[in-house]
Design a protein around this motif. Structure first.
Motif, short mmCIF file in Angstrom:
data_model
loop_
_atom_site.label_atom_id
_atom_site.label_comp_id
_atom_site.label_asym_id
_atom_site.label_seq_id
_atom_site.Cartn_x
_atom_site.Cartn_y
_atom_site.Cartn_z
N SER A 17 6.48 9.36 -3.45
CA SER A 17 6.32 8.50 -4.63
C SER A 17 7.52 8.67 -5.55
O SER A 17 8.07 7.70 -6.08
CB SER A 17 5.05 8.86 -5.41
OG SER A 17 3.94 8.84 -4.56
N ASP A 234 10.39 -5.51 -7.75
CA ASP A 234 10.05 -4.14 -8.13
C ASP A 234 10.70 -3.76 -9.46
O ASP A 234 10.08 -3.12 -10.30
CB ASP A 234 10.50 -3.16 -7.03
CG ASP A 234 9.57 -3.19 -5.82
OD1 ASP A 234 8.46 -3.73 -5.96
OD2 ASP A 234 9.97 -2.71 -4.74
N LEU A 257 5.30 3.03 -10.48
CA LEU A 257 5.36 2.11 -9.33
C LEU A 257 5.41 2.88 -8.02
O LEU A 257 4.75 2.51 -7.04
CB LEU A 257 6.57 1.18 -9.45
CG LEU A 257 6.67 0.14 -8.33
CD1 LEU A 257 5.57 -0.90 -8.46
CD2 LEU A 257 8.01 -0.57 -8.34
N SER A 260 1.87 4.25 -7.36
CA SER A 260 0.89 3.21 -7.00
C SER A 260 1.21 2.60 -5.64
O SER A 260 0.30 2.23 -4.90
CB SER A 260 0.79 2.14 -8.08
OG SER A 260 2.02 1.50 -8.22
N THR A 261 2.49 2.52 -5.28
CA THR A 261 2.84 1.96 -3.97
C THR A 261 2.43 2.93 -2.86
O THR A 261 1.77 2.53 -1.90
CB THR A 261 4.36 1.69 -3.88
OG1 THR A 261 4.73 0.84 -4.95
CG2 THR A 261 4.74 1.04 -2.57
N THR A 265 -1.04 2.40 -0.80
CA THR A 265 -1.02 2.12 0.64
C THR A 265 -1.97 3.07 1.37
O THR A 265 -2.69 2.68 2.30
CB THR A 265 0.41 2.29 1.21
OG1 THR A 265 1.30 1.57 0.37
CG2 THR A 265 0.51 1.82 2.64
N GLU A 272 -2.88 -2.65 -1.32
CA GLU A 272 -1.93 -1.92 -2.16
C GLU A 272 -1.23 -2.82 -3.16
O GLU A 272 -1.05 -2.48 -4.33
CB GLU A 272 -0.92 -1.20 -1.25
CG GLU A 272 0.30 -0.67 -1.93
CD GLU A 272 1.52 -1.53 -1.69
OE1 GLU A 272 1.67 -2.03 -0.57
OE2 GLU A 272 2.29 -1.72 -2.63
N ILE A 273 -0.84 -4.02 -2.73
CA ILE A 273 -0.10 -4.93 -3.60
C ILE A 273 -0.93 -5.30 -4.84
O ILE A 273 -0.41 -5.47 -5.94
CB ILE A 273 0.37 -6.18 -2.83
CG1 ILE A 273 1.38 -6.95 -3.68
CG2 ILE A 273 -0.77 -7.06 -2.38
CD1 ILE A 273 2.16 -7.96 -2.89
N VAL A 276 -0.69 -2.61 -7.71
CA VAL A 276 0.50 -2.69 -8.55
C VAL A 276 0.35 -3.78 -9.60
O VAL A 276 0.62 -3.57 -10.78
CB VAL A 276 1.75 -2.95 -7.67
CG1 VAL A 276 2.98 -3.14 -8.54
CG2 VAL A 276 1.95 -1.80 -6.70
N LYS B 202 1.84 -4.01 4.52
CA LYS B 202 2.12 -5.30 3.87
C LYS B 202 3.29 -6.00 4.56
O LYS B 202 4.30 -5.36 4.86
CB LYS B 202 2.46 -5.01 2.40
CG LYS B 202 2.68 -6.21 1.55
CD LYS B 202 2.85 -5.80 0.09
CE LYS B 202 4.13 -5.06 -0.18
NZ LYS B 202 4.29 -4.59 -1.54
N THR B 205 7.23 -5.32 4.01
CA THR B 205 7.49 -4.11 3.24
C THR B 205 8.72 -3.37 3.75
O THR B 205 9.06 -3.46 4.94
CB THR B 205 6.24 -3.19 3.24
OG1 THR B 205 6.41 -2.21 2.24
CG2 THR B 205 6.03 -2.51 4.57
#
Lengths: 300, 386
Positions: A17, A234, A257, A260-261, A265, A272-273, A276, B202, B205
């Motif tokens: 992250s 992003d 970000l 959370s990404t 996931t 996941e999207i 965010v 996704k 990605t």
């Protein structure tokens, strides 16, 4: 879910992250600096990131020694973007400062399309790849787990750049002028400061950071046309969460970000999207000017 | 630095736009609408794919055209987006008056174009998109699919999984029609090994950190993947420092065994993984393949040619044979002519199934290995699965 209770697994995810966040911070901080001073939302920031990646590609091909090619290429990416940005700001963008915002948006969007086509003409439409620089292609034993050396480098570089920018902004004359330009540019003009030069410097530095971010992202991704499109989204998320114009805001936004990404996931898989964007909505409702942003009414 | 080969490819496309896409109109032309991505990340596939169209069209026109008319292709950029592609398809039909549609790339995009073809009652020939939804759940009589579909690819993966002694399999792909169809087909064909986990990421990605951690911790001995293009490239580069490719066996579809992918990754390409490709310039094949490769090498200006041109080359040849047989490009007659049609291609004789409009197109599969001193891996030995 068993995996999420494994400390080594959680540690690697936390580090991932941070690595993702710090790579994005290096790019997004340039965008936020430019907005803070010039009040221009630069859609072409992602395209500058892409050019940085392609410049590095060329340098790794020119120099036989991979380490020299990579590190000189990273510096060259900054310099190239600085030069491009200087030309764009001094000869094109400067004519639009007094015009409506829509024209500035259209101009930077046009730059995205022009740069996209130019990169395709110079480097072709196919994908390219650059390896990790020597010494950074393996993993380091951190006790709890092995972790890729290059990602550790990114995790360390992000705060170094943040601290460096902070020292400059807080403790130097130019930093004070830049901060003043953020709050009240008319007053700065009245005091006889060369605001034109301030604008050029900020645009050049901000864009050079996009170039550096592009160069440093290269070992982990494909260099290809269109690589700018996801990055710019992003970056906008980061600066909106952190607060447009706030350097530490973008640092915080980048970490949020990243978390959370990566954890999004892991926990929510294909949802996941949504995580965010939900975060973005919550921040906008709670603090419309971002977590560390200055409300518009406090500016002059 | 100008990279001559890549610039050359781009130059060919520009040439195509001005000579093939915008020709001098005459009553004696047969217009075919092409939908390919020529900008953004899709350009890496769209532009080489257009080379196959150019090659086939040149051959057809040099031999007198089709039904006495010169063939002309009108190319539109899909930007790899379904909405852009369907709008472009409508524009090609209404404004350009194209008689047939040809394309696109990425299953979601082609499914959107297929809806337009169905409503407008115009033949759509899909040379690249693999989802069986095109000619299965979403089948209509105007759609034809000459790509290697997900049933053929899934069957090949199942055979290889057994061959390399896989027991428990993890699958991973982008979260969209192609990967879902492929893994469904794999699951149906697996005899012995079982799928223990599915990881979908996704679409598009570029960060695979979470997936890599999940695969490292997963209790499977083999990973079957379908992440393609720049996504595969990024996945490999992010997974290498974790040593993922040394811990498990890998079978990867989505044409990552192509020479262009091996050339992009060079020494970073994980040695020993099983991968696939529509074509390989170094394959010692029949004389027709050699002749095709020589013509393509001349067009691309490089001996080590791209993989995508063969897909569109064969597609155009099918279309040409269908129009010749029907004596017209009128949709209803063309559909009848294409059903059951067989032609000779550089990789053998292929036939359109009259029931589902699919072509028995296969792909090369094999382990990627170092050959000689080159750091560009080759598929060695390549085996054709169809």
């Amino acid at each position: 879910m068993i995996m999420t209770t494994n400390p080594a697994f959680l540690f690697v995810h936390a580090m991932n992250s941070l690595a993702l966040g710090m790579n994005l911070f290096i790019i997004a901080v340039g965008l936020t600096l430019i907005f803070g001073v010039l009040r221009v939302i630069n859609f072409a920031h992602g395209a500058f990131f892409m050019v940085g990646a392609y410049v590095l590609l060329s340098f790794t091909r020119w120099f036989e020694h991979p380490a020299i090619g990579f590190w000189i290429g990273a510096v060259a990416a900054m310099v190239t973007l600085g030069l491009i940005a200087y030309f764009v700001e001094r000869h094109l963008l400067c004519h639009l400062y007094e015009k409506e915002h829509l024209l500035q948006l259209l101009f930077t969007f046009a730059l995205v399309l022009i740069i996209g086509d130019i990169t395709k003409i110079i480097w072709g439409p196919l994908q390219h790849s650059v390896s990790y620089p020597p010494g950074f292609n393996g993993a380091v034993n951190l006790g709890i787990s092995y972790y890729p050396a290059y990602l550790l480098f990114l995790i360390l570089l992000g705060p170094i750049i943040a601290l460096f920018l902070w020292v400059i902004l807080e403790y130097t004359r130019w930093g004070r002028i830049i901060r003043a330009a953020r709050l009240d540019r008319e007053m700065l003009l009245a005091l006889g400061t060369n605001v034109k030069a301030v604008y050029s410097i900020v645009f050049v530095v901000g864009s050079a950071l996009a170039g550096l971010g592009g160069a440093l992202a290269v070992p982990r991704m494909a260099i290809e046309p269109g690589m700018d499109s996801l990055v710019i989204i992003d970056c906008f998320i980061i600066v909106i969460i952190g607060g447009l114009g706030s350097m530490w805001g973008s640092f915080l936004g980048a970490i949020i970000l990243g978390i959370s990404t990566i954890f999004g996931t892991l926990i929510f898989q294909e949802w996941e999207i949504v995580v965010v964007y939900m975060l973005l909505i919550i921040v906008l409702l709670w603090r419309p000017s971002g977590l560390l942003g200055t409300p518009e009414k406090e500016r002059h | 630095m100008l990279h001559i080969k890549n610039s050359f490819l781009f130059g060919i496309t520009i040439y195509a736009y001005f000579t093939i896409a915008f020709p001098v109109l005459s009553a004696e032309t047969l217009k075919i609408g092409v939908l390919m991505p020529t900008s953004g990340s899709g350009a890496a596939y769209g532009i080489p794919a257009i080379n196959g169209i150019i090659l086939a069209t040149n051959e057809i026109n040099e031999n007198g055209g089709l039904i006495g008319k010169k063939v002309e292709f009108v190319i539109r950029d899909t930007k790899l987006k379904p909405s852009v592609a369907s709008a472009a398809a409508k524009e090609l039909i209404t404004k350009e008056k194209v008689q047939v549609l040809f394309g696109a790339i990425s299953s979601g995009v082609t499914l959107a174009v297929s809806e337009v073809a169905k409503n407008e009652k115009i033949v759509l020939f899909a040379p690249i998109s693999k989802t069986t939804a095109l000619t299965g759940k979403k089948f209509h009589k105007y759609i034809f699919q000459s790509s290697a579909n997900t049933i053929i690819e899934g069957r090949a993966m199942a055979t290889i999984a057994k061959q390399i002694g896989a027991q428990k399999i993890c699958v991973s792909g982008f979260d969209y029609a192609y990967s879902h169809d492929l893994f469904e087909s794999l699951e149906q064909k697996l005899a012995g090994p079982t799928i223990s986990a599915k990881y979908h990421v996704k679409f598009g990605t570029k960060d695979f950190s979470a997936l890599i951690s999940q695969l490292l911790s997963a209790e499977c001995d083999t990973v079957v993947g379908a992440i393609w293009g720049g996504g595969f490239l990024a996945f490999v580069k992010q997974a290498n420092p974790f040593g993922l490719f040394k811990q498990k066996k890998f079978i990867w579809g989505a044409e990552v065994g192509s020479h262009e992918m091996a050339n992009s990754l060079k020494g970073d390409y994980p040695e020993g993984i099983w991968a696939n490709s529509y074509d390989l310039w170094y394959f010692k094949g029949p004389p027709a393949h050699k002749k095709f490769q020589q013509a393509l090498a001349k067009l691309e200006g490089q001996k080590e040619t791209n993989m995508w041109p063969i897909t569109t080359y064969v597609g155009v040849k099918f279309l040409a044979a269908g129009i010749t047989k029907a004596g017209t490009s009128e949709s209803e007659k063309l559909v009848k002519a294409l059903e059951g049609l067989s032609i000779d291609t550089p990789l053998g004789r292929k036939t359109i199934d009259p029931e589902n409009h699919r072509v028995n197109t296969g792909e090369f599969w094999g382990p990627m290995k170092k050959v000689g001193d080159s750091n560009i891996l080759h598929m060695s030995p390549p085996t054709y699965f169809d």
